[in-house]
Design a protein around this motif. Structure first.
Motif, PDB file in Angstrom:
ATOM      1  N   LYS A   6       0.827  -1.212   0.000  1.00 29.17           N
ATOM      2  CA  LYS A   6       0.000   0.000   0.000  1.00 29.17           C
ATOM      3  C   LYS A   6       0.869   1.273   0.000  1.00 29.17           C
ATOM      4  O   LYS A   6       0.671   2.167  -0.811  1.00 29.17           O
ATOM      5  CB  LYS A   6      -0.926  -0.021   1.214  1.00 29.17           C
ATOM      6  N   SER A  99       1.771  -8.462   1.607  1.00 28.78           N
ATOM      7  CA  SER A  99       0.680  -8.182   0.692  1.00 28.78           C
ATOM      8  C   SER A  99       0.258  -9.452  -0.036  1.00 28.78           C
ATOM      9  O   SER A  99       1.083 -10.327  -0.285  1.00 28.78           O
ATOM     10  CB  SER A  99       1.185  -7.097  -0.259  1.00 28.78           C
ATOM     11  N   SER A 129      -1.597  -5.676   2.882  1.00 24.80           N
ATOM     12  CA  SER A 129      -2.334  -5.067   1.764  1.00 24.80           C
ATOM     13  C   SER A 129      -2.940  -6.137   0.853  1.00 24.80           C
ATOM     14  O   SER A 129      -2.449  -7.259   0.807  1.00 24.80           O
ATOM     15  CB  SER A 129      -1.403  -4.210   0.897  1.00 24.80           C
ATOM     16  N   ASP A 166      -6.715  -2.455  -1.758  1.00 24.28           N
ATOM     17  CA  ASP A 166      -5.685  -1.410  -1.821  1.00 24.28           C
ATOM     18  C   ASP A 166      -5.273  -1.098  -3.247  1.00 24.28           C
ATOM     19  O   ASP A 166      -4.841   0.010  -3.552  1.00 24.28           O
ATOM     20  CB  ASP A 166      -4.461  -1.852  -1.011  1.00 24.28           C
TER      21      ASP A 166
END
Ligand SMILES: [Zn+2]
Length: 278
Positions: A6, A99, A129, A166
């Protein structure tokens, strides 16, 4: 240093640049990717695709990816590429990834939305994320059908609002793998989705897109570009030349160094374009 996706992408969006996301399927690949990022002092995304489990399992490669990310002198996000189940995304989070991508793009819109929202809730609660995909970026051997090639901007707006993702992978004409003919890209789709959602957008199928099309896509809101096929082929070609030159005494360790260097050069060339240097 290990960072979340992010943060990396928001920064890139503000600078109108894209961050390269490269698949580290081997030790050589990981060293090439991190080496290129450090040489340029650029952030990078090191990712593992679920489909690459046949080469090396996530749990086997994760400690290596995280080691190189943590020791790097540049920001590195460690990302799961194309996770297809809730369980797989949780495995990546447990392994330490910052992520995950949850790809339910082949499923009906509402199902994709509901399942993605569930993953966003779980991932965000531990600071990870999430990338999702809407519209389907086809694989090279697959005929996506005309209707399914492009993401619908109005649906993208609803999807982002209701899931809280995101970043979003969008389909605007690129395909995964090696192109047999020049792709027909519709960049107005990227412009519209960027305006409607306001979040960083992702391009899959980055290998083989022309420099001009990359630059135009980045200007329109693409902030993450998945790139792997050409890098991987650069390593393979270097290995083949090394074998040819070596004659009778072929040293495997030196072969891996030649492949690493070739992949690093290829990643650096991609990074130059993604960073809008040229
Ligand atoms: Zn992809």
């Amino acid at each position: 240093m290990l960072v979340t996706l992010k943060g990396l992408l928001e920064d890139a969006k503000n600078k109108k640049q894209a961050v390269g996301a490269f698949n580290g399927t081997t030790l050589e690949g990981i060293r090439a990717i991190i080496g290129a990022a450090e040489e340029f002092q650029r952030p990078v995304i090191l990712q593992h695709a679920q489909s690459h489990d046949t080469i090396i399992d996530l749990n086997e490669i994760a400690p290596l990816m995280l080691h190189y990310a943590r020791s790097a002198s540049v920001p590195v996000a460690v990302h799961l590429d194309h996770g297809s189940t809730f369980k797989r995304c949780m495995e990546a989070i447990r392994a330490g990834f910052t992520s995950v991508m949850y790809d339910a793009s082949a499923k009906p819109f509402e199902q994709n939305l509901m399942e993605t929202a569930e993953i966003v809730k779980a991932a965000h609660s531990v600071g990870v994320s999430v990338e999702a995909e809407l519209g389907h970026v086809a694989n090279i051997n697959e005929d996506p059908g005309e209707d399914n090639i492009y993401t619908d901007p109005a649906l993208a707006e609803e999807f982002v609002k209701r899931t809280g993702v995101d970043c979003l992978a969008v389909a605007f004409g690129t395909v995964h793998g090696l192109y047999v003919k020049q792709p027909r890209l519709d960049l107005s789709i990227v412009t519209q989705i960027s305006e409607k959602t306001g979040i960083p957008l992702v391009m899959h199928g980055g290998s083989g897109v022309s420099g001009d099309n990359y630059r135009r896509a980045i200007k329109e809101g693409i902030c993450k570009i998945n790139y792997y096929t050409y890098m991987n082929t650069a390593g393979g070609n270097a290995a083949r030349s090394f074998v040819k030159q070596s004659g009778e005494h072929l040293a495997y360790d030196c072969l891996t160094l030649a492949a690493t260097e070739a992949m690093k050069q290829d990643v650096m060339a991609a990074m130059r374009i993604f960073g809008m240097d040229e």
